[in-house]
Design a protein around this motif. Structure first.
Motif, short mmCIF file in Angstrom:
data_model
loop_
_atom_site.label_atom_id
_atom_site.label_comp_id
_atom_site.label_asym_id
_atom_site.label_seq_id
_atom_site.Cartn_x
_atom_site.Cartn_y
_atom_site.Cartn_z
N ASN A 228 38.19 -15.66 33.49
CA ASN A 228 36.93 -15.89 32.76
C ASN A 228 36.57 -14.67 31.91
N ARG A 229 36.88 -13.47 32.39
CA ARG A 229 36.67 -12.26 31.58
C ARG A 229 37.56 -12.29 30.35
N VAL A 230 38.81 -12.72 30.52
CA VAL A 230 39.72 -12.84 29.38
C VAL A 230 39.15 -13.83 28.37
N TRP A 231 38.68 -14.96 28.86
CA TRP A 231 38.11 -16.00 27.98
C TRP A 231 36.96 -15.42 27.16
N LYS A 232 36.05 -14.72 27.83
CA LYS A 232 34.90 -14.13 27.13
C LYS A 232 35.35 -13.05 26.15
N LEU A 233 36.33 -12.27 26.53
CA LEU A 233 36.85 -11.22 25.66
C LEU A 233 37.36 -11.83 24.35
N VAL A 234 38.04 -12.95 24.45
CA VAL A 234 38.63 -13.58 23.28
C VAL A 234 37.59 -14.39 22.50
N GLU A 235 36.75 -15.11 23.20
CA GLU A 235 35.88 -16.09 22.55
C GLU A 235 34.48 -15.59 22.17
N GLU A 236 33.92 -14.67 22.91
CA GLU A 236 32.56 -14.24 22.60
C GLU A 236 32.58 -13.19 21.50
N PRO A 237 31.96 -13.52 20.38
CA PRO A 237 32.00 -12.58 19.26
C PRO A 237 31.11 -11.36 19.51
N ARG A 238 31.38 -10.35 18.75
CA ARG A 238 30.58 -9.14 18.79
C ARG A 238 30.39 -8.73 17.34
N THR A 239 29.30 -8.14 17.05
CA THR A 239 29.07 -7.65 15.70
C THR A 239 29.81 -6.33 15.56
N ALA A 240 30.80 -6.34 14.70
CA ALA A 240 31.57 -5.11 14.48
C ALA A 240 30.72 -4.13 13.69
N GLY A 241 30.88 -2.88 14.00
CA GLY A 241 30.13 -1.86 13.28
C GLY A 241 30.97 -0.63 13.06
N GLU B 72 37.90 -6.55 15.47
CA GLU B 72 38.13 -7.36 14.28
C GLU B 72 39.05 -6.70 13.26
N THR B 73 39.85 -5.73 13.67
CA THR B 73 40.87 -5.18 12.79
C THR B 73 42.18 -5.92 13.05
N ASP B 74 43.19 -5.62 12.26
CA ASP B 74 44.52 -6.22 12.49
C ASP B 74 45.06 -5.82 13.85
N ALA B 75 44.78 -4.58 14.26
CA ALA B 75 45.25 -4.11 15.58
C ALA B 75 44.58 -4.91 16.70
N TRP B 76 43.30 -5.25 16.54
CA TRP B 76 42.58 -6.06 17.52
C TRP B 76 43.20 -7.46 17.59
N THR B 77 43.44 -8.06 16.44
CA THR B 77 44.03 -9.40 16.41
C THR B 77 45.39 -9.40 17.09
N GLU B 78 46.21 -8.39 16.79
CA GLU B 78 47.53 -8.27 17.42
C GLU B 78 47.39 -8.14 18.94
N ALA B 79 46.44 -7.33 19.39
CA ALA B 79 46.24 -7.11 20.83
C ALA B 79 45.82 -8.40 21.54
N ILE B 80 44.89 -9.13 20.95
CA ILE B 80 44.42 -10.38 21.56
C ILE B 80 45.54 -11.42 21.59
N GLU B 81 46.27 -11.56 20.49
CA GLU B 81 47.39 -12.50 20.46
C GLU B 81 48.44 -12.12 21.50
N THR B 82 48.69 -10.84 21.63
CA THR B 82 49.66 -10.37 22.63
C THR B 82 49.20 -10.70 24.03
N LEU B 83 47.94 -10.45 24.33
CA LEU B 83 47.40 -10.77 25.65
C LEU B 83 47.60 -12.24 25.98
N ILE B 84 47.27 -13.10 25.05
CA ILE B 84 47.38 -14.55 25.28
C ILE B 84 48.85 -14.96 25.47
N LEU B 85 49.73 -14.44 24.64
CA LEU B 85 51.16 -14.78 24.78
C LEU B 85 51.75 -14.27 26.08
N LEU B 86 51.34 -13.08 26.51
CA LEU B 86 51.87 -12.54 27.76
C LEU B 86 51.28 -13.24 28.99
#
Length: 187
Positions: free
Chosen positions: A100-113, A168-182
């Motif tokens: 559930n923490r993983v789900w929230k990490l991926v799905e709950e948006p945050r305002t990037a600053g 919300e950077t490319d590195a973030w997107t890569e990390a999240i996609e990696t987490l889901i694939l692994l």
């Protein structure tokens, strides 16, 4: 099941392989290079699960309550694959909370600053690739429990990174996609 069950099934491919070798159809005599036996998951009482003992855990009930991903993740994380061990009725709760923490990490948006530093980007990419290497090695070693441990550590690192400008950077997107694939092979 258990080793005695698997061993009986292995008699047939060995017989047919040896027969085909003797007929000249194949040039090898053993169909398997290595035998790996999974451990047995025992009842919470430490005894082999049995209807007569009344210590069987019904997977359908667990799947309907927690979901198949959580049940599979708990089975992968609970014990070393080849050893097995006693079922812990409270142990599945930890896996459920983590997914559930993983789900929230991926799905709950945050305002990037802000603008991320090169170091923040590099640190996140280092975590991502270190996790890929670790999980790959653990998969090859059939160390499913340590795959999940590594993914839990990665989740914690990503949770911290989510609260930085790296979100919300490319590195973030890569990390999240990696987490889901692994996660896919073990959940």
């Amino acid at each position: 099941g258990g080793i005695e069950h698997a061993t009986m099934h292995l008699i047939y491919p060995r017989f047919f392989t040896k027969a085909m070798r003797d007929m000249g159809l194949v040039d090898f005599g053993e169909p398997m290079l290595k035998l790996r036996n999974q451990g047995i998951i025992l009842g919470a009482d430490g005894e082999k699960m049995s209807k007569s003992r009344g210590n069987v855990i019904a997977p359908d009930d667990l799947v309907s309550r927690y979901g198949a991903d959580t049940v599979r993740g708990y089975l992968m994380f609970g014990w070393r694959w080849e050893q097995g061990g006693p079922w812990d009725p409270n142990g599945i709760e930890g896996g459920y909370r983590w997914l559930n923490r993983v789900w929230k990490l991926v799905e709950e948006p945050r305002t990037a600053g802000g603008v991320p530093s090169e170091r923040e980007i590099a640190d996140l990419r280092r975590w991502t690739h270190k996790t890929i290497r670790r999980v790959t090695q653990d998969m090859e070693d059939f160390s499913f429990n340590t795959i999940i441990a590594g993914l839990m550590e990665f989740t914690n690192a990503l949770q911290k990174a989510k609260n930085t400008p790296v979100y919300e950077t490319d590195a973030w997107t890569e990390a999240i996609e990696t987490l889901i694939l692994l996660l896919a092979p073990v959940t």
